[in-house]
Enzyme design. Structure first.
Site, PDB file in Angstrom:
ATOM      1  NE  ARG A   1      86.208  21.255   2.526  1.00 44.83           N
ATOM      2  CZ  ARG A   1      86.267  22.018   1.449  1.00 44.83           C
ATOM      3  NH1 ARG A   1      86.030  21.497   0.254  1.00 44.83           N
ATOM      4  NH2 ARG A   1      86.565  23.295   1.534  1.00 44.83           N
TER       5      ARG A   1
ATOM      6  CD  GLU B   1     106.124  23.412 -10.671  1.00 39.90           C
ATOM      7  OE1 GLU B   1     104.905  23.145 -10.669  1.00 39.90           O
ATOM      8  OE2 GLU B   1     107.017  22.540 -10.803  1.00 39.90           O
TER       9      GLU B   1
ATOM     10  CG  HIS C   1     127.364  31.071 -18.554  1.00 37.83           C
ATOM     11  ND1 HIS C   1     128.734  31.138 -18.597  1.00 37.83           N
ATOM     12  CD2 HIS C   1     126.971  32.000 -17.640  1.00 37.83           C
ATOM     13  CE1 HIS C   1     129.160  32.050 -17.732  1.00 37.83           C
ATOM     14  NE2 HIS C   1     128.105  32.589 -17.146  1.00 37.83           N
TER      15      HIS C   1
ATOM     16  CB  CYS D   1      87.122  23.989   7.748  1.00 40.36           C
ATOM     17  SG  CYS D   1      88.584  24.467   8.678  1.00 40.36           S
TER      18      CYS D   1
ATOM     19  CE  LYS E   1     102.462  22.161 -12.151  1.00 38.72           C
ATOM     20  NZ  LYS E   1     103.594  21.233 -12.189  1.00 38.72           N
TER      21      LYS E   1
ATOM     22  CD  GLU F   1     104.025  18.542 -15.188  1.00 41.43           C
ATOM     23  OE1 GLU F   1     104.266  17.537 -14.509  1.00 41.43           O
ATOM     24  OE2 GLU F   1     103.527  19.582 -14.706  1.00 41.43           O
TER      25      GLU F   1
ATOM     26  CG  ASN G   1      85.794  26.529   5.557  1.00 41.68           C
ATOM     27  OD1 ASN G   1      85.601  26.106   6.689  1.00 41.68           O
ATOM     28  ND2 ASN G   1      85.312  25.935   4.483  1.00 41.68           N
ATOM     29  N   GLY G   2      89.166  29.427   6.491  1.00 44.90           N
ATOM     30  CA  GLY G   2      90.159  30.415   6.100  1.00 44.90           C
ATOM     31  C   GLY G   2      90.801  31.103   7.286  1.00 44.90           C
TER      32      GLY G   2
ATOM     33  CD1 TRP H   1      94.112  22.211  10.125  1.00 47.33           C
ATOM     34  CD2 TRP H   1      93.449  20.092  10.108  1.00 47.33           C
ATOM     35  NE1 TRP H   1      95.223  21.436  10.304  1.00 47.33           N
ATOM     36  CE2 TRP H   1      94.853  20.127  10.296  1.00 47.33           C
ATOM     37  CE3 TRP H   1      92.816  18.850  10.057  1.00 47.33           C
ATOM     38  CZ2 TRP H   1      95.615  18.979  10.452  1.00 47.33           C
ATOM     39  CZ3 TRP H   1      93.578  17.711  10.203  1.00 47.33           C
ATOM     40  CH2 TRP H   1      94.969  17.781  10.399  1.00 47.33           C
TER      41      TRP H   1
ATOM     42  CE  LYS I   1      98.168  14.607  -8.540  1.00 43.24           C
ATOM     43  NZ  LYS I   1      98.552  15.960  -8.908  1.00 43.24           N
TER      44      LYS I   1
END
Length: 608
Positions: A27, A480, A503, A2, A484, A487, A98-99, A74, A603
Site C-alpha cells: 500500500r 471515458e 454535427h 496507509c 468504460k 469495455e 488512514n485518510g 504515507w 491490463k
C-alpha cells in the site's frame, strides 16, 4: 494507502502487529509504528523509513502488551519523521488513521483554545485530542469516539486503544476500508483481509459510517446512526498473501470504493497539507516557469486523463499543450522545437506505444516525465521525472482508481506550474489545495449514489448503443464514460463534445438511444442544457449527471437525474468519474459479462 492493524489477545502482540504490517507494504508508506498497553499503560515504538527499522527498534526495546495497534504511514500532513509517525497518543489513548480530516485546522484551533497541546503537524493528532476531550468530560470510550466521529469531515478509517483498558479496541470507517476478524480468544482489526488472513478466516467488513467495538470474545458493530447492526461474515482464502476482493463482488467494485483513500495519498505526494503549498515528489525537480509548451501522450483511459490534464495546464498554468494518442505521437513527426516537457501517462508503466513515444521524445532531446502507478516499471525507469499515482494494485482490467489518481496528479502539477509561472498567487495556491483535499470526501459521497445508479443500469442493459456528451472538463469524462461502458458491458458507446451533437451524432437520436450527459452547473451548463433539449425534442432517453443546482434547473422533463454534490470546477473530472464507473459496472453485471477480465482486453498492452 496507509495500513492499519489492531489485535486483542492474551499473548504479546507486537511481533504479529509488525508481521501484519509487512503484508500491507504494497500500500506504500514512509514510516511505521506500533502501540501496546503494558500493565495498562500505553507504550509506543515508531520509526521513519522501512518496517525493518521498526522491527529492529522493537527487538532492542521490546513491547510485551497483549493489545495493540500498528500503522504504516504515507505522509499527508507533516513531513515523514518519527514525530509525525503513527500511532499518535494523548494521556488517554492512542490512534492510527488512514485518510484526510478536512476540517482539522478548525478543530485544532478549538482544541488548543480548550488547552490541548499538540506535538505534531498531522491532522490525526486532532482526532486523538478530540476523543480525549470527550473522555475528560466523562464519556465512555465508545461514546467519546461516537461523538467525535460526528465532528469529523473527510474520508478516513481509525483505530483506537485506551490507556488503562486492555480489553477494548475501537475502529471506525468513513470512505476508507476497515475489516474486523475473530479468532480463538482473540479479536483483530485491519485495513483489509490481507492483514488479517494469517490470524483468522472469519472477517467482517465495516460498511460506510460503521464503527466497531472489539472486546475479548465479542465484536459489536454500530452504523452511522449509532444503531447496533450485524455485518455478514466473509471467509477469507486462508493464510497466504493475496490481493482479495473482500466483501465486494468484483475487483472493479472494490477499486471504485478505494478511490477516496487513494486520492488522498496521491494528493499527499504533491501537497504539503500542513502549509497548503504544492510540492513535487522527492527527487523530482522541474521549474515550470521555463516550460514553453508541454507534449502530452497516453493510450486508452490514460489518454482521457491526459486530455483533462491539457485543460488543467492551459487554464490554471497558461502553458500551451499538445496531445496525442501514444500510438500516433512518434509517427506524426510533429516539430518539437518549442516543447520543453514531454509528459506520458500510464497505469502499468509498460504500455508499448507509450514507452515507444517516450523513447522517441528522449531521442529528440526533450525532457520527459511520467505519471505512472507502478514505480518499478520501464516507463518510470526511463523517464527523467516520475510522478507516482499511489493508487495501489489495480486488478480489474478497466481502469478506475488509477484514472482518478492520474487526474489528481495532473491537477496538482498544474497548480504547481501556475505558481512557478506567477499565474497563481500564494493565497490562490492555498485555496486550490484546500479544494483538492475535498476530493476524497466528495468521491465518497458519489459512491453513495450507487443504489440509484444501479437502477439506471438495469434499463441501460436493455440497450445496444449509447451516446455520452459533455463540455469543457466534462468532455473527457464523456469519452471515458463511453469507454468504460463498452469495455465491460460490450454495449456500443461513443463520447462526444456536446457542441458536436448537431454535427452528426444527432442523426442517431430516437427513443431507443440513451444519451448520458455529464453537466455540472458550471460555465458551460446553459449551453449543454440546450443540447439536452435537442435530444429530448427527438425522443432521446436522457441520463443526466449533474449537481443539485443543475438538477433543480428544470433542464428537461422526464430525464433520469443523478445529482452529485456541488463542487469547484477543478474537482468535477475527478468526482464525476466515479458515478460513470458505477454505471458501467452495474450495466455489465446486468449483462452477465466478466467484469474484471472483459473479453479481448489486457491490463497492460505490451505490444504495438
Amino acid at each position: 494507502m496507509c495500513g492499519i492493524i489492531g489485535i486483542i489477545s492474551r499473548e504479546p502482540v507486537a511481533g504479529r502487529l509488525i508481521d501484519a504490517l509487512k503484508r500491507l507494504e504494497y500500500r506504500g508508506y514512509d514510516s511505521a509504528g506500533v502501540a501496546t498497553l503494558e500493565n495498562g499503560r500505553l507504550t509506543r515504538r515508531r520509526a521513519e523509513g522501512k518496517l525493518s527499522n521498526l522491527a529492529k527498534l522493537v527487538e532492542t526495546q521490546p513491547l510485551e502488551g497483549t493489545i495493540g495497534i500498528g500503522h504504516t504511514r504515507w505522509a499527508t500532513h507533516g513531513v515523514p519523521n518519527v514525530t509525525n509517525a503513527h500511532p499518535h497518543a494523548t494521556k488517554r489513548l492512542a490512534v492510527v488513521h488512514n485518510g484526510i480530516i478536512e476540517n482539522y485546522r478548525e478543530l485544532r484551533a478549538e482544541l488548543e483554545a480548550d488547552g490541548a497541546r499538540f506535538e505534531t503537524q498531522t491532522d490525526t493528532e486532532t482526532v486523538a485530542h478530540l476523543v480525549t476531550r470527550e473522555l475528560d468530560r466523562g464519556a465512555s470510550p465508545k461514546d467519546a469516539v461516537e461523538a467525535s466521529l460526528k465532528r469529523l469531515e473527510g474520508a478516513f478509517s481509525l483505530a483506537f486503544v485506551f490507556d488503562g483498558d486492555e480489553e477494548l479496541l475501537i475502529g471506525a470507517r468513513r470512505g476508507s476500508p476497515l475489516a474486523v476478524g475473530e479468532g480463538e480468544g482473540e479479536m483483530f482489526l485491519g485495513s483489509d483481509g490481507i492483514a488479517l488472513s494469517p490470524f483468522t478466516d472469519s472477517i467482517r467488513y465495516l460498511e460506510e459510517g460503521d464503527f466497531a467495538v472489539l472486546e475479548h470474545g465479542r465484536i459489536t458493530i454500530y452504523d452511522e446512526h449509532g444503531a447496533e447492526v450485524t455485518r455478514p461474515i466473509k471467509r477469507s482464502g486462508g493464510k497466504s498473501f493475496y490481493v482479495d476482493k473482500g466483501n465486494y463482488r468484483h475487483f472493479m467494485q472494490k477499486e471504485i470504493y478505494e478511490q477516496p483513500e487513494v486520492l488522498s495519498h496521491t494528493l499527499s505526494s504533491f501537497v504539503d497539507m500542513t502549509t497548503g503549498a504544492t510540492r513535487l515528489p522527492k527527487g523530482q525537480a522541474i521549474d515550470f516557469s521555463k516550460v514553453r509548451r508541454i507534449a502530452l501522450s497516453a493510450c486508452g483511459t490514460g489518454f482521457y486523463a491526459a486530455l483533462v490534464g491539457r485543460y488543467y495546464f492551459e487554464r490554471y498554468a497558461r502553458i500551451p499543450c499538445d496531445l496525442d494518442v501514444a500510438s500516433e505521437f512518434r509517427y506524426r513527426e510533429s516539430p518539437l522545437s518549442d516543447v520543453d516537457l514531454a509528459l506520458f501517462v500510464s497505469q502499468s508503466g509498460e504500455t508499448a506505444d507509450t514507452l515507444a513515444s517516450l523513447r522517441y521524445a528522449k531521442a529528440e532531446g526533450l525532457k520527459t516525465a511520467a505519471i505512472v502507478n507502478v514505480v518499478e516499471s520501464t516507463i518510470a525507469r526511463e523517464a527523467d521525472l516520475v510522478f507516482p499515482t499511489l493508487a495501489g494494485p489495480e486488478i480489474g482490467v478497466a481502469s478506475t482508481k488509477a484514472f482518478t489518481c492520474q487526474l489528481m496528479a495532473l491537477a496538482a502539477l498544474a497548480i504547481r506550474a501556475g505558481v512557478d509561472r506567477g499565474v497563481i498567487s500564494g493565497d490562490e495556491e492555498t485555496e486550490f489545495t484546500r479544494i483538492l483535499a475535498e476530493a476524497p470526501r466528495l468521491a465518497n459521497e458519489a459512491i453513495r449514489l450507487e443504489g440509484a445508479i444501479e437502477a439506471l443500469a438495469r434499463k441501460m442493459a436493455t440497450r445496444r448503443h449509447a451516446l455520452f456528451l459533455g463540455r469543457g472538463f466534462s468532455y473527457p469524462l464523456a469519452l471515458e464514460g463511453a469507454l468504460k461502458l463498452k469495455e465491460i458491458s460490450y454495449i456500443h458507446a461513443e463520447g462526444y463534445a456536446a457542441g458536436e451533437l448537431k454535427h452528426g451524432p444527432i442523426a442517431l437520436i430516437d427513443e431507443t438511444m440513451p444519451v448520458v450527459v455529464v453537466a455540472p452547473h458550471d460555465r458551460s451548463f446553459e449551453k449543454t442544457a440546450s443540447n439536452v433539449q435537442e435530444v429530448a425534442a427527438r425522443g432521446g432517453e436522457i441520463i443526466l449527471f449533474t449537481d443539485v443546482k443543475g438538477a433543480s434547473s428544470g433542464i428537461v422533463d422526464g430525464a433520469e437525474i443523478i445529482a452529485v454534490p456541488e463542487m469547484p470546477e477543478i474537482l468535477t473530472p475527478i468526482v464525476y468519474a466515479v458515478p460513470l464507473q458505477l454505471l458501467a459496472y452495474h450495466t455489465a453485471i446486468q449483462m452477465g459479462t466478466d467484469v474484471d477480465q472483459p473479453r479481448n482486453l489486457a491490463k497492460s498492452v505490451t505490444v504495438e
